[in-house]
Design a protein around this motif. Sequence first.
Motif, short mmCIF file in Angstrom:
data_model
loop_
_atom_site.label_atom_id
_atom_site.label_comp_id
_atom_site.label_asym_id
_atom_site.label_seq_id
_atom_site.Cartn_x
_atom_site.Cartn_y
_atom_site.Cartn_z
N TYR A 136 0.83 -1.21 0.00
CA TYR A 136 0.00 0.00 0.00
C TYR A 136 0.87 1.26 0.00
N GLN A 137 1.92 1.26 0.81
CA GLN A 137 2.80 2.44 0.87
C GLN A 137 3.50 2.67 -0.47
N LEU A 138 3.92 1.59 -1.11
CA LEU A 138 4.61 1.71 -2.38
C LEU A 138 3.67 2.14 -3.49
N ALA A 139 2.42 1.68 -3.42
CA ALA A 139 1.43 2.12 -4.41
C ALA A 139 1.22 3.63 -4.29
N ASN A 140 1.19 4.13 -3.08
CA ASN A 140 1.03 5.56 -2.88
C ASN A 140 2.25 6.34 -3.37
N LEU A 141 3.43 5.72 -3.22
CA LEU A 141 4.67 6.36 -3.64
C LEU A 141 4.74 6.49 -5.16
#
Length: 240
Positions: free
Chosen positions: A105-110
């Motif tokens: 999820y964090q990487l998708a946001n990044l």
Amino acid sequence: MDSVWSRLGAALLSLPARGASGIGSLLEAIRTMFVGDPALRRQVGFSVAMIALSAKMARADGVVTQDEVRAFHRIFEIPPDEMRNVQRLYNLAQADTAGFETYAYQLANLCGSGDDNCLLLQDILDGLFYIAEADGIVHEREVAFLRRVSEIFRIDALHFERLLARHARPMGADPYAVLDLPINTEFGAVRKRYRTLVAENHPDRLIARGMPADFIAIATNRLAAINSAYEMIERSQVPA
């Protein structure tokens, strides 16, 4: 100019020596450090994604084979003086109590846009498949891991199945599936689709959208599969 790896090292050094120092903290550091350079942020974020999710995938599978280690190093052309930072990140991901879904999820946001099928996220998923298949088989737990990552990345099911066909069944993959076409598509349409995929997946295009040049093995492997699928279909058009 500093390499992606040296920038990754700088981000690692920014983490606190004590307290919260997981991948979440690292991603926040990347977001802050490269706020004025989204292209570099994507490149460093791509590197973090590949290393951290590889570490989590190894935990999901329960075993890391030498073939997978060699595949990892084929993707990561890491300067010897930067290897320590990569190993630190890998160990940090394995030890982090956060689950892989949190990372995803964090990487998708990044990625930046949050749009469906963000191309950089597709590249990350492709690289994870590349590592998973290195020992000759993509294990059931690895497929489940990769499918869940694809869902979080908002990569559509058809694209996931195309990756699965290419990586999990490399010797018996349906060439139409690899090219994302219905079976027995008219050959003129196959040729057009092939040319489009070759243009879209040229290494220069992948680097332009955020894949670090060090990860060129992913692009090379993908183009080889596209070429092989097209050649298989082309041969089937020749009268016996």
